[in-house]
Design a protein around this motif. Structure first.
Motif, PDB file in Angstrom:
ATOM      1  N   SER A  53      -0.740  -1.233  -0.765  1.00 17.55           N
ATOM      2  CA  SER A  53       0.594  -0.648  -0.600  1.00 17.55           C
ATOM      3  C   SER A  53       1.645  -1.447  -1.382  1.00 17.55           C
ATOM      4  CB  SER A  53       0.936  -0.637   0.889  1.00 17.55           C
ATOM      5  OG  SER A  53       2.221  -0.148   1.072  1.00 17.55           O
ATOM      6  N   ILE A  54       1.395  -2.761  -1.474  1.00 17.11           N
ATOM      7  CA  ILE A  54       2.369  -3.659  -2.124  1.00 17.11           C
ATOM      8  C   ILE A  54       1.618  -4.610  -3.055  1.00 17.11           C
ATOM      9  CG2 ILE A  54       3.969  -5.590  -1.680  1.00 17.11           C
ATOM     10  CD1 ILE A  54       4.587  -4.267   1.062  1.00 17.11           C
ATOM     11  N   ILE A  55       2.161  -4.829  -4.253  1.00 17.33           N
ATOM     12  CA  ILE A  55       1.603  -5.860  -5.143  1.00 17.33           C
ATOM     13  C   ILE A  55       2.743  -6.807  -5.519  1.00 17.33           C
ATOM     14  CG2 ILE A  55       0.464  -6.397  -7.342  1.00 17.33           C
ATOM     15  CD1 ILE A  55      -0.796  -3.657  -7.345  1.00 17.33           C
ATOM     16  N   LEU A  56       2.558  -8.104  -5.235  1.00 13.09           N
ATOM     17  CA  LEU A  56       3.557  -9.112  -5.578  1.00 13.09           C
ATOM     18  C   LEU A  56       2.990 -10.038  -6.649  1.00 13.09           C
ATOM     19  CD1 LEU A  56       4.610 -10.183  -1.951  1.00 13.09           C
ATOM     20  CD2 LEU A  56       5.609  -8.370  -3.381  1.00 13.09           C
ATOM     21  N   ALA A  57       3.834 -10.470  -7.562  1.00 13.65           N
ATOM     22  CA  ALA A  57       3.392 -11.403  -8.598  1.00 13.65           C
ATOM     23  C   ALA A  57       4.537 -12.328  -8.946  1.00 13.65           C
ATOM     24  CB  ALA A  57       2.944 -10.628  -9.837  1.00 13.65           C
TER      25      ALA A  57
ATOM     26  N   LYS B  40      14.148   0.392  -3.383  1.00 15.42           N
ATOM     27  CA  LYS B  40      12.946   0.868  -2.665  1.00 15.42           C
ATOM     28  C   LYS B  40      12.092   1.677  -3.619  1.00 15.42           C
ATOM     29  CE  LYS B  40      14.751   3.008   1.064  1.00 15.42           C
ATOM     30  NZ  LYS B  40      14.712   3.660   2.389  1.00 15.42           N
ATOM     31  N   THR B  41      10.806   1.632  -3.437  1.00 11.27           N
ATOM     32  CA  THR B  41       9.903   2.496  -4.192  1.00 11.27           C
ATOM     33  C   THR B  41       9.454   3.557  -3.188  1.00 11.27           C
ATOM     34  OG1 THR B  41       9.202   0.485  -5.312  1.00 11.27           O
ATOM     35  CG2 THR B  41       7.899   2.446  -5.766  1.00 11.27           C
ATOM     36  N   ALA B  42      10.338   4.531  -2.938  1.00 13.93           N
ATOM     37  CA  ALA B  42      10.131   5.439  -1.815  1.00 13.93           C
ATOM     38  C   ALA B  42       9.070   6.503  -2.074  1.00 13.93           C
ATOM     39  CB  ALA B  42      11.449   6.105  -1.446  1.00 13.93           C
ATOM     40  N   ASN B  43       8.914   6.890  -3.352  1.00 16.73           N
ATOM     41  CA  ASN B  43       8.034   8.032  -3.640  1.00 16.73           C
ATOM     42  C   ASN B  43       6.737   7.676  -4.353  1.00 16.73           C
ATOM     43  OD1 ASN B  43       9.960   9.856  -2.568  1.00 16.73           O
ATOM     44  ND2 ASN B  43      11.141   9.594  -4.444  1.00 16.73           N
ATOM     45  N   HIS B  44       6.507   6.410  -4.585  1.00 17.32           N
ATOM     46  CA  HIS B  44       5.303   6.017  -5.319  1.00 17.32           C
ATOM     47  C   HIS B  44       4.618   4.846  -4.635  1.00 17.32           C
ATOM     48  CE1 HIS B  44       7.714   8.211  -8.265  1.00 17.32           C
ATOM     49  NE2 HIS B  44       6.553   8.551  -8.810  1.00 17.32           N
ATOM     50  N   ARG B  45       3.401   4.651  -4.942  1.00 14.19           N
ATOM     51  CA  ARG B  45       2.617   3.530  -4.457  1.00 14.19           C
ATOM     52  C   ARG B  45       1.703   3.070  -5.585  1.00 14.19           C
ATOM     53  NH1 ARG B  45       5.883   3.393  -1.169  1.00 14.19           N
ATOM     54  NH2 ARG B  45       5.725   3.294   1.091  1.00 14.19           N
ATOM     55  N   PRO B  46       1.395   1.780  -5.673  1.00 19.49           N
ATOM     56  CA  PRO B  46       1.896   0.694  -4.831  1.00 19.49           C
ATOM     57  C   PRO B  46       3.361   0.345  -5.144  1.00 19.49           C
ATOM     58  CG  PRO B  46       0.369  -0.169  -6.484  1.00 19.49           C
ATOM     59  CD  PRO B  46       0.384   1.318  -6.651  1.00 19.49           C
ATOM     60  N   GLN B  47       3.953  -0.423  -4.234  1.00 19.70           N
ATOM     61  CA  GLN B  47       5.307  -0.933  -4.452  1.00 19.70           C
ATOM     62  C   GLN B  47       5.138  -2.299  -5.126  1.00 19.70           C
ATOM     63  OE1 GLN B  47       7.348  -0.016  -0.364  1.00 19.70           O
ATOM     64  NE2 GLN B  47       5.167  -0.224  -0.093  1.00 19.70           N
TER      65      GLN B  47
ATOM     66  N   ASP C  20      11.523  -2.146   5.496  1.00 23.09           N
ATOM     67  CA  ASP C  20      12.468  -1.193   6.091  1.00 23.09           C
ATOM     68  C   ASP C  20      11.898  -0.776   7.452  1.00 23.09           C
ATOM     69  OD1 ASP C  20      13.902   1.016   6.872  1.00 23.09           O
ATOM     70  OD2 ASP C  20      14.098   1.833   4.850  1.00 23.09           O
ATOM     71  N   PRO C  21      12.600  -1.096   8.550  1.00 23.53           N
ATOM     72  CA  PRO C  21      12.011  -0.817   9.870  1.00 23.53           C
ATOM     73  C   PRO C  21      11.773   0.675  10.111  1.00 23.53           C
ATOM     74  CG  PRO C  21      14.278  -1.644  10.088  1.00 23.53           C
ATOM     75  CD  PRO C  21      13.932  -1.708   8.637  1.00 23.53           C
ATOM     76  N   GLU C  22      12.530   1.532   9.423  1.00 27.74           N
ATOM     77  CA  GLU C  22      12.370   2.977   9.659  1.00 27.74           C
ATOM     78  C   GLU C  22      11.203   3.584   8.891  1.00 27.74           C
ATOM     79  OE1 GLU C  22      16.090   5.037   9.122  1.00 27.74           O
ATOM     80  OE2 GLU C  22      16.982   3.709  10.633  1.00 27.74           O
ATOM     81  N   THR C  23      11.092   3.210   7.617  1.00 32.68           N
ATOM     82  CA  THR C  23      10.083   3.865   6.774  1.00 32.68           C
ATOM     83  C   THR C  23       8.860   2.999   6.500  1.00 32.68           C
ATOM     84  OG1 THR C  23      11.134   2.996   4.803  1.00 32.68           O
ATOM     85  CG2 THR C  23      11.856   5.169   5.537  1.00 32.68           C
ATOM     86  N   GLY C  24       8.996   1.699   6.720  1.00 36.53           N
ATOM     87  CA  GLY C  24       7.903   0.792   6.387  1.00 36.53           C
ATOM     88  C   GLY C  24       7.851   0.478   4.897  1.00 36.53           C
ATOM     89  N   ASP C  25       8.828   0.993   4.125  1.00 37.39           N
ATOM     90  CA  ASP C  25       8.868   0.704   2.685  1.00 37.39           C
ATOM     91  C   ASP C  25       9.283  -0.752   2.457  1.00 37.39           C
ATOM     92  OD1 ASP C  25       8.190   3.269   1.982  1.00 37.39           O
ATOM     93  OD2 ASP C  25      10.250   3.946   1.674  1.00 37.39           O
ATOM     94  N   LEU C  26       8.899  -1.274   1.298  1.00 41.30           N
ATOM     95  CA  LEU C  26       9.280  -2.640   0.929  1.00 41.30           C
ATOM     96  C   LEU C  26      10.709  -2.622   0.391  1.00 41.30           C
ATOM     97  CD1 LEU C  26       8.311  -5.623   0.462  1.00 41.30           C
ATOM     98  CD2 LEU C  26       7.744  -4.913  -1.868  1.00 41.30           C
ATOM     99  N   LEU C  27      11.580  -3.453   0.972  1.00 37.34           N
ATOM    100  CA  LEU C  27      12.953  -3.568   0.478  1.00 37.34           C
ATOM    101  C   LEU C  27      12.979  -4.735  -0.506  1.00 37.34           C
ATOM    102  CD1 LEU C  27      14.865  -3.079   3.853  1.00 37.34           C
ATOM    103  CD2 LEU C  27      14.429  -1.375   2.063  1.00 37.34           C
TER     104      LEU C  27
END
Ligand code: FAD
Length: 397
Positions: free
Chosen positions: A159-163, A216-223, A194-201
Motif C-alpha cells: 500500500s505504501i513504499i518509502l525510500a 494524498k495519493t487518493a486514487n492510486h496505489r501504492p502511495q 488519515d484517520p478517515e480514509t487510511g490514506d498516507l498523508l
C-alpha cells in the motif's frame, strides 16, 4: 482534464478564439474546433464563451480496489553491503505507521552478496525482508533497480513504499512510480495516516518552504514517498526481534537497458561527511572568495567538525556540491551548526533549522539567520573566525 465543445450550444461567435492565447481554436461552419495538440486546458475559452458551450471536465480516473494493497515497504538502500542510515529512520517511521494500520512492515533489499543485512533490518523494525541477491544488482543502476522494485511491487501490491531522498533514491524511485502508474511525493518531512480514509498523508515544504503541503495519493496505489536523512527517528536496535526473509529472483533481460556501469569514483576529500557530523561549520557568500573558505575549514578542523556551505558558495565553486546545506542540498541536524557569512535564506534554513544549537556570525544585524540562531554574533567574520579558531586550538592543547 478534458475539454469539449457542445455542438448544440455553440454558434461559432469566435469569442473563444479571441480568448485563446495558444492559437488552439478555429471556427469552421459556425462551430469551434479545438486543436488538442495546442490546447493546454487553461480554461480561458470556457470563461469567454457567452453561450456556456465549452466544458472543461475532469476525466474519470479508473477506481482501484484499495483493499488489494497491503503493507508498508521501505526500500533498504545499501552500498557495498552498508545500509544507508536513512533506511533505519524510515523503518522507525514505517513501524509506527504499520502498527497504526495493523499491517506488516517490509524492507526491500536489492544487491549482491548482501547476506547478513536482513537481520539488521529486522532488528530495526522490519517484520519481513524481501530480497533479491543478484550479480546484476551489485552496482546501482537506474533501470535495473527500478525494474526490480516495480516488479516486486506488482507482485506483492504494497500500500505504501518509502525510500530515502538520497542520490540513489532520487534517481530511481520516480521511475518506479512511473512504472506503477502512481504518484510520488519527494522530500517529505512528515508522514501520517488519515484517520478517515487510511490514506498516507505526505507532508513536505512547498513554495520555497513558505507553506507545508500535505499530499494524498487518493486514487492510486501504492502511495510513494521519499524522505531525507535525519528527518525521522529510528527505533532502538533490538536483535531479539524475529522476522521472515523472502528470497526473490528477477530476469534482468531488459530491452531498455541503456546504461553500462563503467566504474565508481569516490569523491576525493579529506573532509567529514556533513550528514553524519555532530558539529558543522558552514560558509556563505560573505567569505567573498574561494581562498577564504580555508577559514571555515580551519575552524571546522579545530572543532573536529564538518564543513558545510550555502548554495551561493557552492555555485561560486568554492566548495563541492556534496557540502551544500539546504533545500536543494543536504538536510543536517548536528548538535552545533555554525553559519558564517550566510544570510539565512529560507532555502538554506530548510536544511539546517532543526540543528540542536545554531550559532550565526554575520555583519548584518538584520540577517534572517539570526531569527533561528541560539547565539548570534554580529561582526566581521574575517576578524571573528581566526580569533575563534585560535582560541579553540589553544584550549585543546
Ligand atoms: P547571501 O544571501 O549573499 O548572504 C551573505 C551574507 O554574508 C550576508 O548576510 C552578509 O551580511 C554576510 N556577510 C558579508 N560579508 C561579511 C563579513 N565580512 N562578515 C560577516 N558577514 C558577512 N541556498 C542554500 O544555501 N541551500 C540550498 O539548498 C538552496 N536551494 C535553493 C533552491 C531554490 C529553488 C532557490 C531559488 C534558491 C536556493 N538557495 C539555496 C539559494 C538561497 O535562496 C540563497 O540565495 C543562498 O542561500 C544565499 O547564500 P548566502 O547566504 O551564502 O549568500
Amino acid at each position: 482534464f478534458m475539454i469539449e465543445v457542445l455542438i448544440e450550444k455553440c454558434v461559432g461567435c469566435g469569442a473563444c478564439l479571441r480568448a485563446c492565447a495558444y492559437d488552439a481554436i478555429k471556427i469552421e461552419e459556425k462551430l469551434a474546433i479545438i486543436d488538442s495538440d495546442k490546447c493546454v486546458l487553461c480554461g480561458a475559452c470556457v470563461s469567454a464563451c457567452p453561450f456556456d458551450a465549452i466544458l472543461l471536465r475532469k476525466a474519470k480516473t479508473e477506481a482501484i480496489d484499495k483493499s488489494e494493497y497491503n503493507g508498508i515497504w521501505v526500500f533498504a538502500e545499501q552500498r557495498e553491503g552498508v545500509i544507508a542510515p536513512v533506511v533505519f529512520e524510515l523503518l522507525g517511521k514505517g513501524r509506527e505507521l504499520a502498527d497504526e494500520l495493523g499491517s506488516e512492515l517490509s524492507a526491500v533489499l536489492l544487491g549482491h552478496n548482501i547476506e547478513g543485512l536482513s537481520s539488521e533490518l529486522i532488528a530495526f523494525g522490519a517484520d519481513q525482508v524481501i530480497e533479491i541477491d543478484d550479480p546484476a544488482l551489485k552496482h546501482f543502476w537506474d533501470e535495473g533497480y527500478a525494474y526490480a522494485l516495480a516488479e516486486l511491487a506488482l507482485k506483492y501490491k504494497p500500500s505504501i513504499i518509502l525510500a530515502g531522498a538520497t542520490v540513489i533514491g532520487r534517481s530511481f524511485i520516480p521511475r518506479v512510480a512511473i512504472r506503477l502508474h502512481t504518484g510520488l511525493t519527494a522530500d517529505c518531512t512528515g508522514l501520517s495516516i488519515d484517520p478517515e480514509t487510511g490514506d498516507l498523508l505526505q507532508t513536505r515544504p512547498a513554495f520555497g518552504g513558505n507553506i507545508m503541503a500535505t499530499i494524498k495519493t487518493a486514487n492510486h496505489r501504492p502511495q510513494m514517498a521519499t524522505v531525507r536523512h535525519k528527518v525521522m527517528n529510528p527505533i532502538p536496535r533490538d536483535d531479539t526481534r524475529s522476522g521472515i526473509v523472502i528470497q526473490e529472483q528477477i530476469n534482468f533481460d531488459l530491452d531498455e537497458e541503456r546504461t553500462t556501469w563503467l566504474g565508481f569514483e569516490k569523491e576525493k576529500t579529506g573532509l567529514i561527511n556533513i550528514t553524519e557530523a555532530n558539529i558543522i561549520v558552514s560558509g556563505g557568500r560573505g567569505l567573498k572568495e574561494a581562498k577564504n573558505f580555508a577559514l571555515i575549514e580551519e575552524l571546522a578542523e579545530a572543532l573536529g567538525g564538518a564543513v558545510g556551505a550555502s548554495r551561493a558558495a557552492v555555485d561560486a565553486e568554492w566548495i563541492a556540491y556534496s557540502h551544500q546545506v539546504g533545500q536543494t542540498g543536504k538536510t543536517v541536524k548536528p548538535l552545533i551548526y555554525i553559519a558564517v557569512g550566510i544570510s539565512g535564506a529560507i532555502q538554506h534554513l530548510a536544511g539546517m533549522s532543526s540543528s540542536d544549537y545554531i550559532i550565526a556570525i554575520n555583519k548584518d544585524p538584520d540577517a534572517p539567520i539570526f531569527k533561528v540562531a541560539d547565539l548570534g554574533i554580529v561582526g566581521d567574520l574575517f576578524e571573528i573566525v581566526p580569533k575563534l579558531t585560535k582560541r579553540i586550538k589553544e584550549q585543546r592543547v
